[in-house]
Design a protein around this motif. Structure first.
Motif, PDB file in Angstrom:
ATOM      1  N   ARG A 165     -22.461 -16.593 -26.493  1.00  0.00           N
ATOM      2  CA  ARG A 165     -22.661 -17.785 -26.559  1.00  0.00           C
ATOM      3  C   ARG A 165     -21.998 -18.523 -27.955  1.00  0.00           C
ATOM      4  N   ARG A 178     -18.499 -18.476 -28.536  1.00  0.00           N
ATOM      5  CA  ARG A 178     -17.727 -19.661 -27.694  1.00  0.00           C
ATOM      6  C   ARG A 178     -17.963 -21.035 -28.595  1.00  0.00           C
ATOM      7  N   GLN A 179     -19.435 -21.078 -29.098  1.00  0.00           N
ATOM      8  CA  GLN A 179     -19.676 -22.420 -29.764  1.00  0.00           C
ATOM      9  C   GLN A 179     -18.988 -22.483 -31.253  1.00  0.00           C
ATOM     10  N   GLU A 189     -15.205 -23.157 -30.691  1.00  0.00           N
ATOM     11  CA  GLU A 189     -15.221 -24.643 -30.357  1.00  0.00           C
ATOM     12  C   GLU A 189     -15.393 -25.619 -31.600  1.00  0.00           C
ATOM     13  N   LEU A 190     -16.490 -25.340 -32.370  1.00  0.00           N
ATOM     14  CA  LEU A 190     -16.428 -26.040 -33.540  1.00  0.00           C
ATOM     15  C   LEU A 190     -15.398 -25.965 -34.738  1.00  0.00           C
ATOM     16  N   GLY A 191     -14.579 -24.767 -34.644  1.00  0.00           N
ATOM     17  CA  GLY A 191     -13.289 -24.841 -35.494  1.00  0.00           C
ATOM     18  C   GLY A 191     -13.364 -23.672 -36.541  1.00  0.00           C
ATOM     19  N   SER A 193     -11.536 -26.558 -25.218  1.00  0.00           N
ATOM     20  CA  SER A 193     -11.754 -27.387 -26.158  1.00  0.00           C
ATOM     21  C   SER A 193     -10.489 -28.062 -26.751  1.00  0.00           C
ATOM     22  N   ARG A 204     -34.123 -20.099 -33.962  1.00  0.00           N
ATOM     23  CA  ARG A 204     -33.416 -18.651 -33.295  1.00  0.00           C
ATOM     24  C   ARG A 204     -32.190 -18.614 -33.824  1.00  0.00           C
ATOM     25  N   GLU A 257     -29.257 -17.880 -32.708  1.00  0.00           N
ATOM     26  CA  GLU A 257     -28.422 -18.799 -31.811  1.00  0.00           C
ATOM     27  C   GLU A 257     -28.235 -20.357 -32.205  1.00  0.00           C
ATOM     28  N   THR A 258     -29.302 -20.877 -32.473  1.00  0.00           N
ATOM     29  CA  THR A 258     -29.328 -22.270 -32.834  1.00  0.00           C
ATOM     30  C   THR A 258     -28.949 -22.501 -34.331  1.00  0.00           C
ATOM     31  N   VAL A 281     -25.255 -22.454 -35.000  1.00  0.00           N
ATOM     32  CA  VAL A 281     -24.439 -23.954 -34.559  1.00  0.00           C
ATOM     33  C   VAL A 281     -24.675 -24.877 -35.375  1.00  0.00           C
ATOM     34  N   ALA A 282     -26.180 -24.914 -35.671  1.00  0.00           N
ATOM     35  CA  ALA A 282     -26.528 -26.246 -36.784  1.00  0.00           C
ATOM     36  C   ALA A 282     -26.037 -25.912 -37.967  1.00  0.00           C
ATOM     37  N   GLN A 296     -33.144 -25.956 -27.517  1.00  0.00           N
ATOM     38  CA  GLN A 296     -32.517 -26.002 -29.024  1.00  0.00           C
ATOM     39  C   GLN A 296     -33.022 -27.472 -29.624  1.00  0.00           C
ATOM     40  N   GLU A 337     -36.698 -26.766 -30.987  1.00  0.00           N
ATOM     41  CA  GLU A 337     -36.635 -26.091 -31.918  1.00  0.00           C
ATOM     42  C   GLU A 337     -36.281 -26.810 -33.217  1.00  0.00           C
ATOM     43  N   THR A 366     -15.812 -31.999 -35.129  1.00  0.00           N
ATOM     44  CA  THR A 366     -14.821 -31.337 -34.457  1.00  0.00           C
ATOM     45  C   THR A 366     -14.761 -32.418 -33.168  1.00  0.00           C
ATOM     46  N   VAL A 376     -13.452 -32.418 -29.793  1.00  0.00           N
ATOM     47  CA  VAL A 376     -13.827 -32.065 -28.570  1.00  0.00           C
ATOM     48  C   VAL A 376     -14.857 -30.794 -28.505  1.00  0.00           C
ATOM     49  N   LEU A 377     -16.084 -31.251 -27.831  1.00  0.00           N
ATOM     50  CA  LEU A 377     -16.901 -30.134 -27.992  1.00  0.00           C
ATOM     51  C   LEU A 377     -17.612 -30.071 -26.433  1.00  0.00           C
ATOM     52  N   ALA A 433     -28.281 -31.759 -35.592  1.00  0.00           N
ATOM     53  CA  ALA A 433     -28.130 -30.865 -36.926  1.00  0.00           C
ATOM     54  C   ALA A 433     -27.733 -31.833 -38.094  1.00  0.00           C
TER      55      ALA A 433
END
Lengths: 259, 259
Positions: free
Chosen positions: A101, A104-105, A108-110, A151, A234, A236-237, A240-241, B105, B108, B230, B232-233, B244
């Protein structure tokens, strides 16, 4: 799906034969028929519009109609920020589907380069055999490719083999997010760090967190130790954050030089 | 789990009886025994250290040893940012497990209030019956509670019933992230928007994106339409990345008044 990632994009009039899972997806799920259009990229910046020119027993054939873009990512440059060096995201190995996950994220974010990282408190360990490690990367590359297709990213990020944090920490400084850091990330601190050039590295912790030894070792090597706005997240969060905040600051910093 | 969310936290010496799934988790998964310690919160800011004083056939009994903190969130204030108004996160309904994940998320990350939102392109629709809607919210509240227990948040965010976007957009302006916005979020723009007081609203799009009509309606009502770094997400990634970035800017803005 914004576009399909193919091995190469020929000049207009050239063909792209497709079989296997791509053909299955396009014909059975997307229900493409002869005469339909589809955008493709070679994953290195070249994008075309293609026509489904034939449907055969084995799959389908696309014929390139038009090149929509041809801006390969320059060596040492970033796809997301043409003014900046490549963005290298260090993702600690996580259990089960969590790593997939995050992969993937961050795609997407670059992220321009993704490095799976083994830290002291990582619950998940990479396979010991090189062959197993490569097999794992093949699966992860499929996830990255799908994320690009969804994306609309033109360039596939590079995926490194999993590495231990100590080996990586000496390759040049980056930004590390840690719950015990006393301050958040400032634009000035990021600008100072990135003034040195080289890849822009970002690291967040694994499920068990980074150890204080790991963090002080990174700080000793010039890494910027920063807190996230929310101290406990967590893994995972946090991944991304943290990356979103870095990208936000990057877009502010690179603005004047942005094409 | 950082702490257990319980119905109420009595004074030291008082007891908290536990049965059902909480007891099962603590005894079977966490393997707590008589004499072990555990932190608890009432989900409104009061936290204690408790002792497992008895294990019975039906569950277990905790006895409060010490109050570790008692700072209930003030009406109209934020848990994450004592200097600021509450953070209200508008989450578009998403398919399957995606909504659950975003809910976890944004909890959190520190949302004070979460509003499930139905927009024009939402693939997922809420149940029509009020009873069904409430049942759905009960399931979501369980997810929120678990996210608080895992991340150590002291206050449970409030969960509203799902609402249509037009009804919400008139309640006061907020920040909406949209791929067609011409600029990213600046500290100055956020400061200007928040100077008006009232809840700090953040909205990102559903799987099909917000329609241009929805975005121009929001802009007409004073909402700040911003791009993410970014463009497209997926909805799931946009929700976390957008929040965030807002939290990062908030921590910069609220810094002087932070307690």
């Amino acid at each position: 799906m914004k576009h399909l990632v193919v091995a190469s994009v020929p000049a207009p009039g050239g063909t792209i034969p497709l079989s296997g899972s791509d053909a299955h997806y396009l014909l059975q799920v997307r229900r493409l028929r002869r005469g339909d259009f589809l955008d493709c990229t070679d994953g290195r910046g070249r994008v075309c519009r293609a026509l489904v020119s034939a449907v055969t027993g084995e799959g389908l054939v696309l014929t390139v109609q038009e090149i929509l873009g041809d801006a390969p990512r320059r060596e040492g440059a970033s796809e997301a920020s043409p003014g900046g060096a490549p963005l290298e995201v260090l993702v600690p190995l996580l259990k089960g589907k969590l790593f997939d996950r995050v992969l993937r994220q961050v795609t997407e974010l670059g992220a321009d380069r993704i490095v799976p990282v083994v830290t002291r408190h990582c619950v998940k360990r990479p396979p010991r055999e090189q062959a197993e490690l490569r097999k794992k990367n093949q699966r992860w590359e499929t996830i990255i490719r799908e994320a690009c297709q969804q994306s609309g990213r033109r360039c596939l990020p590079e995926l490194a083999l999993a590495q231990e944090l100590p080996a990586l920490s000496g390759q040049g400084p980056g930004i590390v997010f840690h719950e015990l850091a006393s301050r958040g990330l400032s634009r000035e601190a990021v600008a100072g760090l990135w003034a040195g050039g080289g890849p822009r590295r970002v690291l967040t912790g694994p499920e068990g967190g980074l150890s204080s030894g790991e963090v002080s070792d990174l700080a000793g090597r010039g890494w910027l130790v920063s807190s996230l706005p929310t101290p406990v997240l967590r893994a995972e969060t946090a991944a991304v954050a943290g990356l979103a905040i870095v990208l936000h600051l990057q877009s502010e910093l690179d603005l004047p030089s942005r094409s």
